[in-house]
Motif scaffolding. Structure first.
Motif, PDB file in Angstrom:
ATOM      1  N   GLU A  34       0.970  -1.110   0.194  1.00 63.76           N
ATOM      2  CA  GLU A  34       0.010  -0.069  -0.221  1.00 63.76           C
ATOM      3  C   GLU A  34       0.885   1.299   0.130  1.00 63.76           C
ATOM      4  N   ALA A  35       1.928   1.117   0.723  1.00 64.89           N
ATOM      5  CA  ALA A  35       2.855   2.401   0.836  1.00 64.89           C
ATOM      6  C   ALA A  35       3.221   2.724  -0.648  1.00 64.89           C
ATOM      7  N   ILE A  36       3.954   1.592  -1.379  1.00 61.24           N
ATOM      8  CA  ILE A  36       4.392   1.813  -2.522  1.00 61.24           C
ATOM      9  C   ILE A  36       3.524   2.382  -3.537  1.00 61.24           C
ATOM     10  N   ALA A  37       2.190   1.872  -3.498  1.00 64.25           N
ATOM     11  CA  ALA A  37       1.278   2.541  -4.493  1.00 64.25           C
ATOM     12  C   ALA A  37       0.919   3.967  -3.978  1.00 64.25           C
ATOM     13  N   GLN A  38       0.746   4.139  -2.904  1.00 64.81           N
ATOM     14  CA  GLN A  38       0.555   5.556  -2.481  1.00 64.81           C
ATOM     15  C   GLN A  38       1.548   6.403  -2.885  1.00 64.81           C
ATOM     16  N   LEU A  39       2.895   6.013  -2.706  1.00 67.98           N
ATOM     17  CA  LEU A  39       3.916   6.903  -3.139  1.00 67.98           C
ATOM     18  C   LEU A  39       3.890   7.031  -4.669  1.00 67.98           C
ATOM     19  N   SER A  40       3.726   6.014  -5.264  1.00 63.65           N
ATOM     20  CA  SER A  40       3.451   6.070  -6.883  1.00 63.65           C
ATOM     21  C   SER A  40       2.406   7.141  -7.163  1.00 63.65           C
ATOM     22  N   LYS A  41       1.165   6.911  -6.754  1.00 61.63           N
ATOM     23  CA  LYS A  41       0.221   7.783  -6.985  1.00 61.63           C
ATOM     24  C   LYS A  41       0.316   9.233  -6.545  1.00 61.63           C
ATOM     25  N   ALA A  42       1.424   9.488  -5.642  1.00 54.86           N
ATOM     26  CA  ALA A  42       1.751  10.917  -5.080  1.00 54.86           C
ATOM     27  C   ALA A  42       2.684  11.552  -6.068  1.00 54.86           C
ATOM     28  N   GLY A  43       3.057  10.582  -7.096  1.00 53.93           N
ATOM     29  CA  GLY A  43       4.058  11.104  -8.075  1.00 53.93           C
ATOM     30  C   GLY A  43       5.532  10.880  -7.917  1.00 53.93           C
ATOM     31  N   TRP A  44       5.572   9.764  -6.971  1.00 54.21           N
ATOM     32  CA  TRP A  44       7.101   9.330  -6.684  1.00 54.21           C
ATOM     33  C   TRP A  44       7.284   8.107  -7.663  1.00 54.21           C
ATOM     34  N   THR A  45       8.605   8.069  -8.079  1.00 59.33           N
ATOM     35  CA  THR A  45       9.089   6.948  -8.850  1.00 59.33           C
ATOM     36  C   THR A  45       9.676   6.043  -7.937  1.00 59.33           C
ATOM     37  N   VAL A  46       9.156   4.784  -7.775  1.00 60.47           N
ATOM     38  CA  VAL A  46       9.779   3.864  -6.699  1.00 60.47           C
ATOM     39  C   VAL A  46      10.554   2.632  -7.333  1.00 60.47           C
ATOM     40  N   GLN A  79      -3.272  -2.004  -6.367  1.00 56.71           N
ATOM     41  CA  GLN A  79      -3.553  -0.722  -5.406  1.00 56.71           C
ATOM     42  C   GLN A  79      -3.442   0.630  -6.170  1.00 56.71           C
ATOM     43  N   GLY A  80      -3.493   0.643  -7.404  1.00 53.50           N
ATOM     44  CA  GLY A  80      -3.483   1.792  -8.229  1.00 53.50           C
ATOM     45  C   GLY A  80      -1.865   2.250  -8.518  1.00 53.50           C
ATOM     46  N   GLY A  81      -0.935   1.647  -8.036  1.00 49.96           N
ATOM     47  CA  GLY A  81       0.370   2.140  -8.239  1.00 49.96           C
ATOM     48  C   GLY A  81       1.314   1.492  -9.268  1.00 49.96           C
ATOM     49  N   GLU A  82       2.591   1.897  -9.314  1.00 45.97           N
ATOM     50  CA  GLU A  82       3.425   1.327 -10.143  1.00 45.97           C
ATOM     51  C   GLU A  82       4.677   1.236  -9.573  1.00 45.97           C
ATOM     52  N   VAL A  83       5.520   0.258  -9.880  1.00 47.87           N
ATOM     53  CA  VAL A  83       6.850   0.020  -9.212  1.00 47.87           C
ATOM     54  C   VAL A  83       7.645   0.320 -10.540  1.00 47.87           C
ATOM     55  N   GLY A  84       8.864   1.035 -10.518  1.00 47.72           N
ATOM     56  CA  GLY A  84       9.731   1.458 -11.411  1.00 47.72           C
ATOM     57  C   GLY A  84      10.774   0.330 -11.650  1.00 47.72           C
ATOM     58  N   LEU A 167       8.146   1.100   6.034  1.00 51.49           N
ATOM     59  CA  LEU A 167       7.892   1.965   4.817  1.00 51.49           C
ATOM     60  C   LEU A 167       6.575   2.433   4.762  1.00 51.49           C
ATOM     61  N   ALA A 168       5.658   2.124   5.518  1.00 49.56           N
ATOM     62  CA  ALA A 168       4.206   3.069   5.478  1.00 49.56           C
ATOM     63  C   ALA A 168       4.703   4.352   6.312  1.00 49.56           C
ATOM     64  N   ALA A 169       5.603   4.325   7.304  1.00 52.73           N
ATOM     65  CA  ALA A 169       5.706   5.392   7.989  1.00 52.73           C
ATOM     66  C   ALA A 169       6.622   6.343   7.009  1.00 52.73           C
ATOM     67  N   ILE A 170       7.483   5.907   6.024  1.00 54.03           N
ATOM     68  CA  ILE A 170       8.192   6.742   5.079  1.00 54.03           C
ATOM     69  C   ILE A 170       7.305   7.204   3.982  1.00 54.03           C
ATOM     70  N   ALA A 171       6.085   6.408   3.601  1.00 59.15           N
ATOM     71  CA  ALA A 171       5.080   7.240   2.780  1.00 59.15           C
ATOM     72  C   ALA A 171       4.583   8.019   3.449  1.00 59.15           C
ATOM     73  N   ARG A 172       4.166   7.947   4.547  1.00 58.06           N
ATOM     74  CA  ARG A 172       3.357   9.091   5.485  1.00 58.06           C
ATOM     75  C   ARG A 172       4.297  10.388   5.493  1.00 58.06           C
ATOM     76  N   ALA A 173       5.577  10.040   5.716  1.00 55.55           N
ATOM     77  CA  ALA A 173       6.452  11.420   5.868  1.00 55.55           C
ATOM     78  C   ALA A 173       6.687  11.916   4.469  1.00 55.55           C
ATOM     79  N   LEU A 174       6.587  11.187   3.441  1.00 54.27           N
ATOM     80  CA  LEU A 174       6.873  11.853   2.214  1.00 54.27           C
ATOM     81  C   LEU A 174       5.729  12.508   1.181  1.00 54.27           C
ATOM     82  N   ILE A 175       4.598  11.989   1.845  1.00 51.26           N
ATOM     83  CA  ILE A 175       3.412  12.276   0.988  1.00 51.26           C
ATOM     84  C   ILE A 175       2.597  13.486   1.488  1.00 51.26           C
TER      85      ILE A 175
END
Length: 175
Positions: A34-46, A79-84, A167-175
Motif C-alpha cells: 500500500e505504501a509503494i502504491a500511495q507513493l506512486s500515486k503521489a508522483g514518486w518513482t519507486v 492498489q493503483g500504483g506502479e513499481v519502477g 515503509l508505511a511510515a516513510i510514505a506518510r512522511a513523504l506524501i
C-alpha cells in the motif's frame, strides 16, 4: 522526478536468514504494498535495488526472482500504483562484482536508467550495506526497523541516517 529507491528483502517483503527462495516465501511486510502504491500515486518513482546472492548460491533460479518481482508489480498495480526500475545483484559475496551492496553499482544503474543525480535521493534499507551504498553515491541513507533494521540500529548507523519504523511510515512522511 521524485525518485525513491528501496532495498527489497526486509523493506518490502519479509526477510529470512535462509533466503527467500520461492514465490511462496515472498511475503510482503504489512503496509508495504500500500505504501509503494500511495507513493506512486503521489508522483514518486519507486525503484528497487536488491542483492540476490541466492542465485549464485544455487538456491533459486533467475526465473523465480523474476516471478517474485512480477508479483510485487501486480500487487502494487492492484492498489493503483506502479513499481519502477528493479535491479538486482545475482553474485555471491566473494565474486568481486561492482553491483553487490555496499558497492554502488545497483544505485548507479538506477541513476543511469532514469538519467538522475542521486545526491540526496532517499535509499531505504534495513542493513549496514544499504546505508553504505547510499553514502557511496551521496544519496540519503534511510533505515527501516523492519527486516534486519533493529539489529542494524543496535550496531550503529551513520550519523546522517534517517530512521523510520517501516515503509508505511516513510510514505506518510513523504506524501
Amino acid at each position: 522526478m521524485k525518485l525513491l529507491i528501496l532495498d527489497r528483502d526486509g523493506v518490502i517483503n519479509q526477510d529470512s536468514d535462509a533466503y527467500i527462495k520461492s514465490l511462496d516465501e515472498w511475503v510482503p511486510i504489512p503496509g508495504a504494498i500500500e505504501a509503494i502504491a500511495q507513493l506512486s500515486k503521489a508522483g514518486w518513482t519507486v525503484a528497487v535495488a536488491t542483492n540476490q546472492s541466492g542465485i549464485a548460491r544455487g538456491y533459486y533460479p533467475i526465473a523465480t526472482l523474476e516471478a517474485m518481482h512480477a508479483r510485487l508489480r501486480m500487487l502494487v498495480a492492484e492498489q493503483g500504483g506502479e513499481v519502477g526500475h528493479i535491479v538486482y545483484c545475482p553474485h555471491g559475496p566473494d565474486e568481486g562484482c561492482d553491483c553487490r551492496k555496499p558497492k554502488p553499482g545497483l544505485l548507479q544503474a538506477i541513476a543511469e536508467h532514469y538519467q538522475a543525480n542521486l545526491e540526496g535521493v532517499w535509499f531505504v534499507g534495513d542493513s549496514q550495506s544499504d546505508l553504505q551504498a547510499a553514502l557511496a553515491v551521496d544519496a540519503q541513507p534511510v533505515l527501516v526497523k523492519t527486516g534486519k533494521g533493529e539489529r542494524t540500529l543496535e550496531k550503529g548507523v551513520p550519523a546522517s541516517t534517517l530512521i523510520y519504523d517501516d515503509l508505511a511510515a516513510i510514505a506518510r512522511a513523504l506524501i
